[in-house]
Write a protein that holds these residues in place. Structure first.
Motif, PDB file in Angstrom:
ATOM      1  N   GLY A  61       1.037  -1.412  -0.076  1.00 42.07           N
ATOM      2  CA  GLY A  61       0.114   0.133  -0.002  1.00 42.07           C
ATOM      3  C   GLY A  61       1.310   1.137  -0.365  1.00 42.07           C
ATOM      4  N   LYS A  62       2.093   1.123   0.595  1.00 43.98           N
ATOM      5  CA  LYS A  62       2.816   2.885   0.699  1.00 43.98           C
ATOM      6  C   LYS A  62       3.287   2.701  -1.366  1.00 43.98           C
ATOM      7  N   ASP A  63       3.602   2.431  -1.864  1.00 48.43           N
ATOM      8  CA  ASP A  63       3.447   2.933  -3.295  1.00 48.43           C
ATOM      9  C   ASP A  63       3.073   3.107  -3.435  1.00 48.43           C
ATOM     10  N   ALA A  64       1.164   3.423  -3.389  1.00 51.53           N
ATOM     11  CA  ALA A  64       0.286   3.655  -3.984  1.00 51.53           C
ATOM     12  C   ALA A  64       0.825   4.914  -4.483  1.00 51.53           C
ATOM     13  N   ASP A  65       0.178   5.888  -5.951  1.00 54.10           N
ATOM     14  CA  ASP A  65       0.109   6.939  -6.042  1.00 54.10           C
ATOM     15  C   ASP A  65      -0.937   7.861  -5.705  1.00 54.10           C
ATOM     16  N   ARG A  66      -1.179   8.802  -5.050  1.00 57.27           N
ATOM     17  CA  ARG A  66      -2.130   9.785  -4.406  1.00 57.27           C
ATOM     18  C   ARG A  66      -2.878  10.295  -5.606  1.00 57.27           C
ATOM     19  N   THR A  67      -2.489  10.744  -6.743  1.00 58.78           N
ATOM     20  CA  THR A  67      -3.130  11.439  -7.453  1.00 58.78           C
ATOM     21  C   THR A  67      -4.335  10.778  -8.017  1.00 58.78           C
ATOM     22  N   VAL A  68      -3.620   9.587  -8.828  1.00 62.14           N
ATOM     23  CA  VAL A  68      -4.623   8.388  -8.966  1.00 62.14           C
ATOM     24  C   VAL A  68      -5.348   7.524  -8.028  1.00 62.14           C
ATOM     25  N   LEU A  69      -5.196   7.999  -7.108  1.00 63.06           N
ATOM     26  CA  LEU A  69      -6.270   7.370  -5.602  1.00 63.06           C
ATOM     27  C   LEU A  69      -7.086   8.418  -5.887  1.00 63.06           C
ATOM     28  N   LEU A  70      -7.210   9.657  -5.873  1.00 66.24           N
ATOM     29  CA  LEU A  70      -8.123  10.588  -6.156  1.00 66.24           C
ATOM     30  C   LEU A  70      -9.149  10.597  -7.175  1.00 66.24           C
ATOM     31  N   ARG A  71      -7.921  11.107  -8.229  1.00 66.45           N
ATOM     32  CA  ARG A  71      -9.142  10.884  -9.354  1.00 66.45           C
ATOM     33  C   ARG A  71     -10.179   9.919  -9.844  1.00 66.45           C
ATOM     34  N   PHE A  72      -9.400   8.268  -9.269  1.00 61.92           N
ATOM     35  CA  PHE A  72     -10.636   7.343  -9.672  1.00 61.92           C
ATOM     36  C   PHE A  72     -11.194   6.567  -8.620  1.00 61.92           C
ATOM     37  N   GLY A  73     -10.309   7.199  -7.650  1.00 61.34           N
ATOM     38  CA  GLY A  73     -10.934   6.573  -6.158  1.00 61.34           C
ATOM     39  C   GLY A  73     -12.043   7.058  -5.503  1.00 61.34           C
ATOM     40  N   LEU A  74     -12.322   8.372  -5.995  1.00 60.97           N
ATOM     41  CA  LEU A  74     -13.554   9.122  -5.340  1.00 60.97           C
ATOM     42  C   LEU A  74     -14.751   8.418  -5.803  1.00 60.97           C
ATOM     43  N   PRO A  75     -15.445   8.744  -7.534  1.00 61.07           N
ATOM     44  CA  PRO A  75     -16.249   7.929  -8.245  1.00 61.07           C
ATOM     45  C   PRO A  75     -15.829   6.911  -7.989  1.00 61.07           C
ATOM     46  N   ALA A  76     -15.055   5.424  -7.544  1.00 61.51           N
ATOM     47  CA  ALA A  76     -15.339   4.786  -7.679  1.00 61.51           C
ATOM     48  C   ALA A  76     -15.845   4.596  -6.486  1.00 61.51           C
ATOM     49  N   SER A 180      -3.739  -0.300  -7.193  1.00 64.84           N
ATOM     50  CA  SER A 180      -4.758  -1.594  -7.090  1.00 64.84           C
ATOM     51  C   SER A 180      -5.518  -1.940  -6.021  1.00 64.84           C
ATOM     52  N   VAL A 181      -4.381  -2.501  -5.152  1.00 63.02           N
ATOM     53  CA  VAL A 181      -4.789  -2.333  -3.828  1.00 63.02           C
ATOM     54  C   VAL A 181      -5.214  -1.947  -3.210  1.00 63.02           C
ATOM     55  N   VAL A 182      -5.245  -0.127  -2.797  1.00 63.04           N
ATOM     56  CA  VAL A 182      -5.603   0.389  -2.028  1.00 63.04           C
ATOM     57  C   VAL A 182      -7.099   1.024  -3.027  1.00 63.04           C
ATOM     58  N   LEU A 183      -7.260   1.270  -3.649  1.00 65.25           N
ATOM     59  CA  LEU A 183      -8.293   1.186  -4.210  1.00 65.25           C
ATOM     60  C   LEU A 183      -9.342   0.012  -4.729  1.00 65.25           C
ATOM     61  N   GLY A 184      -8.844  -0.931  -4.497  1.00 65.33           N
ATOM     62  CA  GLY A 184     -10.084  -2.403  -4.190  1.00 65.33           C
ATOM     63  C   GLY A 184     -10.550  -2.425  -2.816  1.00 65.33           C
ATOM     64  N   ALA A 185      -9.748  -2.273  -1.805  1.00 64.14           N
ATOM     65  CA  ALA A 185      -9.999  -2.212  -0.419  1.00 64.14           C
ATOM     66  C   ALA A 185     -11.150  -0.424  -0.379  1.00 64.14           C
ATOM     67  N   LEU A 186     -10.854   0.385  -0.532  1.00 64.34           N
ATOM     68  CA  LEU A 186     -11.744   1.260  -0.939  1.00 64.34           C
ATOM     69  C   LEU A 186     -12.924   1.133  -1.350  1.00 64.34           C
ATOM     70  N   ILE A 187     -13.569   0.339  -2.705  1.00 62.53           N
ATOM     71  CA  ILE A 187     -14.565  -0.029  -3.059  1.00 62.53           C
ATOM     72  C   ILE A 187     -15.422  -1.307  -2.162  1.00 62.53           C
ATOM     73  N   ASP A 188     -14.313  -2.064  -1.276  1.00 62.74           N
ATOM     74  CA  ASP A 188     -15.146  -2.893  -1.020  1.00 62.74           C
ATOM     75  C   ASP A 188     -15.614  -2.373   0.224  1.00 62.74           C
ATOM     76  N   PHE A 189     -14.630  -1.973   0.547  1.00 63.97           N
ATOM     77  CA  PHE A 189     -15.404  -1.052   2.037  1.00 63.97           C
ATOM     78  C   PHE A 189     -16.567  -0.278   1.663  1.00 63.97           C
ATOM     79  N   SER A 190     -16.521   0.288   0.757  1.00 63.39           N
ATOM     80  CA  SER A 190     -18.445   1.071   0.387  1.00 63.39           C
ATOM     81  C   SER A 190     -19.696   0.508  -0.454  1.00 63.39           C
ATOM     82  N   ARG A 191     -18.515  -0.952  -0.823  1.00 68.00           N
ATOM     83  CA  ARG A 191     -20.777  -1.677  -0.933  1.00 68.00           C
ATOM     84  C   ARG A 191     -20.725  -2.813  -0.346  1.00 68.00           C
TER      85      ARG A 191
END
Length: 257
Positions: A61-76, A180-191
């Motif tokens: 998780g420490k290698d995640a890109d914060r910019t992509v997390l925001l642009r992809f993760g919030l809508p997800a 990918s791992v961080v985004l997957g966890a965010l989507i899982d938590f939401s659903r």
């Protein structure tokens, strides 16, 4: 028997999917569907998938890109809640068709038909070379978040779409995996927050021991995958599994499972 089969599936799948293009939920959900109603199977798979991702957060998780997390993760996150809500709505719908084969009666329900179609689509993405090569420009990352989140909430299928968008984001291999791992966890938590409104009283609590064992198996598999399979490509296995998913989709859509 179901505990053994599901736990073994979770363990092997977690090993094979740590760095591959298909996901734990894609393979594990059909295994759960063999033993549970479709909507509950997706929720149970979501719990295992979520805790497996939490474990992987500590690894990459420490290698995640914060910019992509925001642009992809919030809508997800928003779209995942919407997809999960839609799953709950169609799970209450009446059967579309009921038919008999011999002494057995089968029902084709909206939720089974929907998940069957999605299984076929995502299986075809691994079987048709043109679809497998699709890569989408990074300017569409927010749109990718919507698609990945929505289908993650509706059927648990988020990884293939996420990869198609992230592959063009200019990330290193480590950043790609971590993001990918961080985004997957965010989507899982939401659903899961949406699923909880229904399934805490519909079988999720009763199956906590199964979920814990399957989660532990998946975590062990992810750990071994991190150690053993960093440089392995699994194209043949990926396509073999896609064929199995396609066959399961046919059986599910026909109401046989």
């Amino acid at each position: 028997m179901e505990i053994l089969i599901i736990s073994l599936a979770a363990f092997l799948t977690a090993i094979l999917t740590f760095f591959s293009g298909f996901g734990l939920g894609t393979i594990l959900a059909p295994v759960f569907i063999l033993f549970f109603p479709v909507d509950l199977a997706i929720a149970l798979t979501g719990v295992v998938h979520f805790f497996n991702n939490i474990f992987k957060l500590f690894l990459v998780g420490k290698d995640a890109d914060r910019t992509v997390l925001l642009r992809f993760g919030l809508p997800a996150i928003v779209a995942a809640a919407l997809g999960a809500w839609l799953l709950l709505q169609i799970s209450d719908s009446r059967p579309l068709l009921e038919y008999s084969l011999g002494e057995s009666v089968f029902q084709i329900t909206p939720v089974k038909l929907t998940i069957a179609v999605l299984l076929m689509v995502f299986a075809l993405m691994d079987l048709i070379p043109y679809l497998e090569r699709i890569r989408i420009d990074q300017k569409y990352l927010p749109f990718g978040g919507v698609l990945s989140g929505f289908f993650g909430g509706l059927s648990g299928h988020q990884g293939a779409l996420r990869s198609a968008f992230l592959i063009k984001a200019g990330l290193s291999k480590e950043a790609f995996i971590g993001t990918s791992v961080v985004l997957g966890a965010l989507i899982d938590f939401s659903r899961l927050t949406v699923y909880a409104s229904r399934f805490l009283d519909a079988g999720l609590v009763e199956n906590i021991p199964l979920v814990l064992i399957a989660t532990g198996s998946a975590i062990l598999g992810a750990y071994l995958g991190n150690k053993l399979l960093k440089k392995v490509t699994l194209t043949f296995l990926q396509r073999f599994i896609a064929i199995l998913l396609f066959l399961i989709a046919i059986a599910l859509g026909a109401g046989w499972i």
